[in-house]
Structures are given as structure tokens and as C-alpha cells.
Design a protein around this motif. Structure first.
Motif, PDB file in Angstrom:
ATOM      1  N   TYR A 267       0.837  -1.209   0.000  1.00 48.68           N
ATOM      2  CA  TYR A 267       0.000   0.000   0.000  1.00 48.68           C
ATOM      3  C   TYR A 267       0.872   1.261   0.000  1.00 48.68           C
ATOM      4  CZ  TYR A 267      -4.523  -2.320   0.700  1.00 48.68           C
ATOM      5  OH  TYR A 267      -5.667  -3.060   0.534  1.00 48.68           O
ATOM      6  N   ARG A 268       1.982   1.190   0.738  1.00 50.62           N
ATOM      7  CA  ARG A 268       2.890   2.344   0.763  1.00 50.62           C
ATOM      8  C   ARG A 268       3.464   2.619  -0.633  1.00 50.62           C
ATOM      9  NH1 ARG A 268       8.524   1.595   3.607  1.00 50.62           N
ATOM     10  NH2 ARG A 268       8.838   0.573   1.582  1.00 50.62           N
ATOM     11  N   GLU A 269       3.866   1.543  -1.322  1.00 47.86           N
ATOM     12  CA  GLU A 269       4.432   1.716  -2.666  1.00 47.86           C
ATOM     13  C   GLU A 269       3.392   2.258  -3.640  1.00 47.86           C
ATOM     14  OE1 GLU A 269       7.593   1.399  -3.553  1.00 47.86           O
ATOM     15  OE2 GLU A 269       8.032   0.986  -1.434  1.00 47.86           O
ATOM     16  N   LEU A 270       2.115   1.932  -3.388  1.00 49.44           N
ATOM     17  CA  LEU A 270       1.034   2.440  -4.237  1.00 49.44           C
ATOM     18  C   LEU A 270       0.559   3.829  -3.790  1.00 49.44           C
ATOM     19  CD1 LEU A 270      -1.029  -0.862  -4.589  1.00 49.44           C
ATOM     20  CD2 LEU A 270       0.353   0.233  -6.369  1.00 49.44           C
ATOM     21  N   LYS A 271       1.242   4.374  -2.752  1.00 46.57           N
ATOM     22  CA  LYS A 271       0.921   5.696  -2.182  1.00 46.57           C
ATOM     23  C   LYS A 271      -0.477   5.761  -1.567  1.00 46.57           C
ATOM     24  CE  LYS A 271       4.114   8.033  -5.350  1.00 46.57           C
ATOM     25  NZ  LYS A 271       5.230   7.793  -4.423  1.00 46.57           N
ATOM     26  N   ASP A 272      -0.988   4.587  -1.176  1.00 48.03           N
ATOM     27  CA  ASP A 272      -2.257   4.529  -0.431  1.00 48.03           C
ATOM     28  C   ASP A 272      -1.885   4.529   1.049  1.00 48.03           C
ATOM     29  OD1 ASP A 272      -4.638   3.957   0.789  1.00 48.03           O
ATOM     30  OD2 ASP A 272      -5.201   2.327  -0.567  1.00 48.03           O
ATOM     31  N   TYR A 273      -1.575   5.721   1.555  1.00 49.69           N
ATOM     32  CA  TYR A 273      -0.985   5.816   2.883  1.00 49.69           C
ATOM     33  C   TYR A 273      -1.967   5.492   4.003  1.00 49.69           C
ATOM     34  CZ  TYR A 273       2.779   7.952   0.243  1.00 49.69           C
ATOM     35  OH  TYR A 273       3.782   8.198  -0.669  1.00 49.69           O
ATOM     36  N   ASN A 274      -3.252   5.714   3.769  1.00 48.47           N
ATOM     37  CA  ASN A 274      -4.237   5.381   4.796  1.00 48.47           C
ATOM     38  C   ASN A 274      -4.244   3.872   5.064  1.00 48.47           C
ATOM     39  OD1 ASN A 274      -5.054   8.022   5.178  1.00 48.47           O
ATOM     40  ND2 ASN A 274      -6.676   7.898   3.641  1.00 48.47           N
ATOM     41  N   ASN A 275      -4.350   3.081   3.987  1.00 49.22           N
ATOM     42  CA  ASN A 275      -4.319   1.631   4.164  1.00 49.22           C
ATOM     43  C   ASN A 275      -2.945   1.148   4.623  1.00 49.22           C
ATOM     44  OD1 ASN A 275      -6.891   0.420   3.693  1.00 49.22           O
ATOM     45  ND2 ASN A 275      -6.720   0.970   1.532  1.00 49.22           N
ATOM     46  N   ALA A 276      -1.900   1.821   4.181  1.00 51.21           N
ATOM     47  CA  ALA A 276      -0.554   1.452   4.619  1.00 51.21           C
ATOM     48  C   ALA A 276      -0.442   1.573   6.137  1.00 51.21           C
ATOM     49  CB  ALA A 276       0.492   2.328   3.936  1.00 51.21           C
ATOM     50  N   ALA A 277      -0.999   2.682   6.684  1.00 54.88           N
ATOM     51  CA  ALA A 277      -0.954   2.889   8.132  1.00 54.88           C
ATOM     52  C   ALA A 277      -1.796   1.841   8.863  1.00 54.88           C
ATOM     53  CB  ALA A 277      -1.445   4.289   8.472  1.00 54.88           C
ATOM     54  N   ILE A 278      -2.963   1.533   8.291  1.00 52.58           N
ATOM     55  CA  ILE A 278      -3.835   0.522   8.902  1.00 52.58           C
ATOM     56  C   ILE A 278      -3.127  -0.820   8.996  1.00 52.58           C
ATOM     57  CG2 ILE A 278      -5.915  -0.863   8.516  1.00 52.58           C
ATOM     58  CD1 ILE A 278      -7.212   1.695   7.325  1.00 52.58           C
ATOM     59  N   TYR A 279      -2.477  -1.213   7.913  1.00 47.40           N
ATOM     60  CA  TYR A 279      -1.840  -2.530   7.903  1.00 47.40           C
ATOM     61  C   TYR A 279      -0.508  -2.546   8.655  1.00 47.40           C
ATOM     62  CZ  TYR A 279      -5.462  -4.757   5.275  1.00 47.40           C
ATOM     63  OH  TYR A 279      -6.682  -5.301   4.927  1.00 47.40           O
ATOM     64  N   ALA A 280       0.117  -1.389   8.779  1.00 51.51           N
ATOM     65  CA  ALA A 280       1.305  -1.318   9.628  1.00 51.51           C
ATOM     66  C   ALA A 280       0.907  -1.567  11.085  1.00 51.51           C
ATOM     67  CB  ALA A 280       1.988   0.031   9.483  1.00 51.51           C
ATOM     68  N   GLN A 281      -0.224  -0.974  11.498  1.00 50.80           N
ATOM     69  CA  GLN A 281      -0.700  -1.195  12.862  1.00 50.80           C
ATOM     70  C   GLN A 281      -1.151  -2.645  13.052  1.00 50.80           C
ATOM     71  OE1 GLN A 281      -0.628   1.038  15.562  1.00 50.80           O
ATOM     72  NE2 GLN A 281      -1.018  -0.937  16.570  1.00 50.80           N
TER      73      GLN A 281
END
Length: 378
Positions: A267-281
Motif C-alpha cells: 500500500y505504501r508503494e502504491l501511495k495509499d498511505y491510509n491503508n498502509a498505516a492501517i496494515y502497519a498497525q
């Protein structure tokens, strides 16, 4: 059925030629016992024909075999040991004794018989294959499996076990080569192909992982295949495909720390930072055990036993970062009270312990002690 019939004919033919005693054998009755797999009855019948002290190896072999097939392992072992005394170094007898001891859980004896076999026949594939089961270290297991694989490089069981052993020792290239050789001999062996995926990932052979994985998924949607493929898709920068596979795992409740981590990165590589943060948590939450605070409490207790009180204090407080724990509150109260001589902090943690609803029955002694110490400390 034809093969069974042929085997039974051979067995009966052998009995017709054993000794003059064999004339007493009712071959039709014995054949019926074999055909209906009534091996205990067959053994009992044969024992009525041959005396208990018989030294006829063929007769003893048949009686021993019937006992073994009937699950009467002590009786089978007794007959095979007698055969081994009369005719030492007979490989079928030693294999039978190894099998009996293996089934009875006597690994030491089973291993001993197998080692006798390779002393007699240093090129015996099955002996090396079975010895690997009893290896005491990964290195000795590797040696036995390598021997077996050298003798038969296409045996799928040995190839699989050898590749797993190589991988456990982080020797990925030989693991890969072993599997490729066995797969070339059996191109439809899905078990070997699946075992190849994590090894190929380690060797950065990502396109191969994807190609084989796609074929395997058409046969069966295996979660391990999807896990390996997701990593491969990530590394070839097909982030959408990685997310799609791991989302399928998450939807079925079989996600893990690794799959969630790759989703966060994708998600981070796709610049979808909201989902990136969700999945990081989610990755962090998955990585933390419900019992982590208890593990830190155990570590702190060890430090206390070694009189390393500051280290114990650090470990207890680290445990609290993973969740509320009555055990840690109480132990911190004791630590501040009895060892660090800080009554104010001790009272704080005793109070936190009492406010966190400890079990009134199971922890009545601790509750009483904490209440009593608070009165003294105040």
C-alpha cells in the motif's frame, strides 16, 4: 488382486517344499487366512504344525511375518531374533527387526539394526532413508539423506526431506537443486513443487515462484502457496497482486505478521498511505502475543533472583507497555517496597493492583498483603 494372488501362490509353494512336516499343512485353510488377512489365526495355525523349538528358518519367517502383520510385535520380534541367531546378517530379518522396534518406539534398537544393515550393504538406500528419521542433529540427518539421495536422486520422499533439511541449515541452492532433479522425474508431483516455492523465493527466483504457484493454485488454493506467491509478486513490484492474495488470506482468517507487513509495504508503494498505516498497525498487533507481558514478568523475576533490581524494574515496565497486568502491578509493588525501598512508588503499584479487580478467591493472600502494606506505607 493378481499380484496378491501371485504372492500367495509363492508363499504356499514355499510351504509345500519346507520339510516333510509340511505335508501336515492344510494349504487351503492357510490360503484362506492370508486372503482374509486373518494373520493371527494363520500364525496360531502354523504354530500347531511346527514345534516351539523349530529351527526351520522358512517356517520361522512365515510365523514371524504373520505375527507382525497381526500387530503382535513381541511375538514377531522373538521369532525374528531366533532367525537372526540362526542366520546372522540377513537383511530382510534386520529390516523387520528395525521396523518392529520403530513401531514400539525403541528408536535406539531400530537405529542399531539399520546401522548393521549399512555395515553389510553400504549402498542400501532404504537403510539410509530410515536412519535419517533417527538422526540426533540436523547435520547427521543431512548426511544420511545425502547418502540416500546419491543412491536414488528421484525418490520424492528423500528429496523433500533433504530439501527441508538443507533449508533449515540455510543452504538454499542445494535444496533447490535436489528438488529440481526430483521434479524433473515427476513433473506432476505438486508436493515437491510446493516445497520449491520458499526455496526459490530465498534465491530470488521470483518469476519461477509465480509461474509454479499459479499452476498449483489451479489444483488447490493452498495458503502456503499463496503466501509464497505474495512475496514473489511484491518483489517483482506487482503490488496489487500481492495485496489481492494476502487480502484473500486475511478474509479467511489465516493472515500472519509477514502477510500483513507485505500488505503495508505494498500500500505504501502504491501511495495509499491510509491503508498502509492501517496494515502497519495490524502488523504490530499481530506480532504482539497476548502473553508478552507475562514473558516480561518472567524475565523480571529472573533479574530479581539475581539481585539485578534495576533490570527487573525495566523488564516489568516494558511488560506493561503490552497491556495491563495484575501480576506486574503486584510484583512492582513488592520490588519498590522490599528491594528498592521506595515506599511511595510501592503504594502506587499496590493501589493499581487492587483497583484492577484481582480475583478475590485465587488472589486473596496477595490482596490481603497489598492492603496491609498500603496501611503501613501511608
Amino acid at each position: 488382486m493378481m499380484k496378491i494372488g501371485i504372492c500367495l501362490c509363492i508363499i504356499m509353494s514355499a510351504f509345500n517344499n519346507i520339510t516333510a512336516q509340511s505335508a501336515k499343512i492344510d494349504t487351503e485353510k492357510l490360503l484362506e487366512y492370508y486372503e482374509t488377512q486373518r494373520y493371527a489365526d494363520a500364525a496360531q495355525y502354523l504354530q500347531t504344525i511346527y514345534s516351539g523349538d523349530t529351527q526351520d528358518i522358512k517356517a520361522l519367517s512365515q510365523i514371524a511375518y504373520c505375527h507382525m502383520m497381526a500387530g503382535k510385535l513381541p511375538e514377531a520380534e522373538k521369532s525374528y531374533l531366533k532367525i537372526n541367531t540362526l542366520q546372522p546378517n540377513n537383511l530382510p530379518t534386520l529390516f523387520s527387526l528395525a521396523s518392529i522396534n520403530s513401531r514400539r518406539g525403541n528408536a535406539s534398537n531400530a537405529k542399531n539394526y539399520l546401522q548393521q544393515i549399512i555395515q553389510i550393504d553400504s549402498l542400501n538406500f532404504n537403510a539410509y532413508k530410515q536412519l535419517a528419521i533417527y538422526a540426533e542433529t540436523p547435520e547427521s540427518k543431512l548426511n544420511y539423506l545425502k547418502k540416500a539421495n546419491d543412491l536414488n536422486s528421484t525418490d520424492p520422499d528423500v528429496a523433500y526431506d533433504l530439501s527441508i533439511t538443507y533449508s533449515g541449515l540455510k543452504q538454499y541452492l542445494p535444496a533447490y537443486d535436489v528438488l529440481k532433479t526430483a521434479i524433473a522425474a515427476d513433473t506432476e508431483n505438486f508436493t515437491l513443487q510446493q516445497a520449491l516455492l520458499p526455496v526459490a523465493n530465498q534465491l530470488t527466483k521470483y518469476p519461477e515462484v509465480i509461474e509454479i504457484g499459479e499452476k498449483l493454485l489451479k489444483n488447490h488454493a493452498d495458503v502456503n502457496v499463496m503466501n509464497d506467491m505474495g512475496q514473489a509478486y511484491f518483489y517483482v513490484k506487482n503490488y496489487q497482486k500481492c495485496i489481492m492474495l494476502y487480502k484473500m488470506l486475511e478474509d479467511t482468517g489465516v493472515q500472519n505478521e509477514g502477510t500483513l507487513y507485505f500488505m503495508a509495504l505494498s500500500y505504501r508503494e502504491l501511495k495509499d498511505y491510509n491503508n498502509a498505516a492501517i496494515y502497519a498497525q495490524k502488523t504490530i498487533d499481530e506480532a504482539i502475543s497476548d502473553h508478552t507481558n507475562l514473558y516480561y514478568a518472567a524475565l523480571a523475576g529472573i533479574y530479581e533472583a539475581k539481585n539485578q533490581y534495576n533490570d527487573a524494574l525495566t523488564a516489568y515496565k516494558k511488560g506493561l507497555t503490552f497491556g495491563v497486568s495484575n501480576i506486574i502491578y503486584y510484583r512492582l509493588g513488592l520490588l519498590y517496597d522490599l528491594n528498592l525501598k521506595q515506599p511511595k512508588n510501592a503504594a502506587i503499584y499496590y493501589q493499581m493492583y487492587l483497583k484492577n479487580n484481582p480475583d478475590q478467591e485465587k488472589e486473596k493472600d496477595q490482596i490481603a498483603y497489598a492492603k496491609g502494606r498500603m496501611l503501613v506505607l501511608k
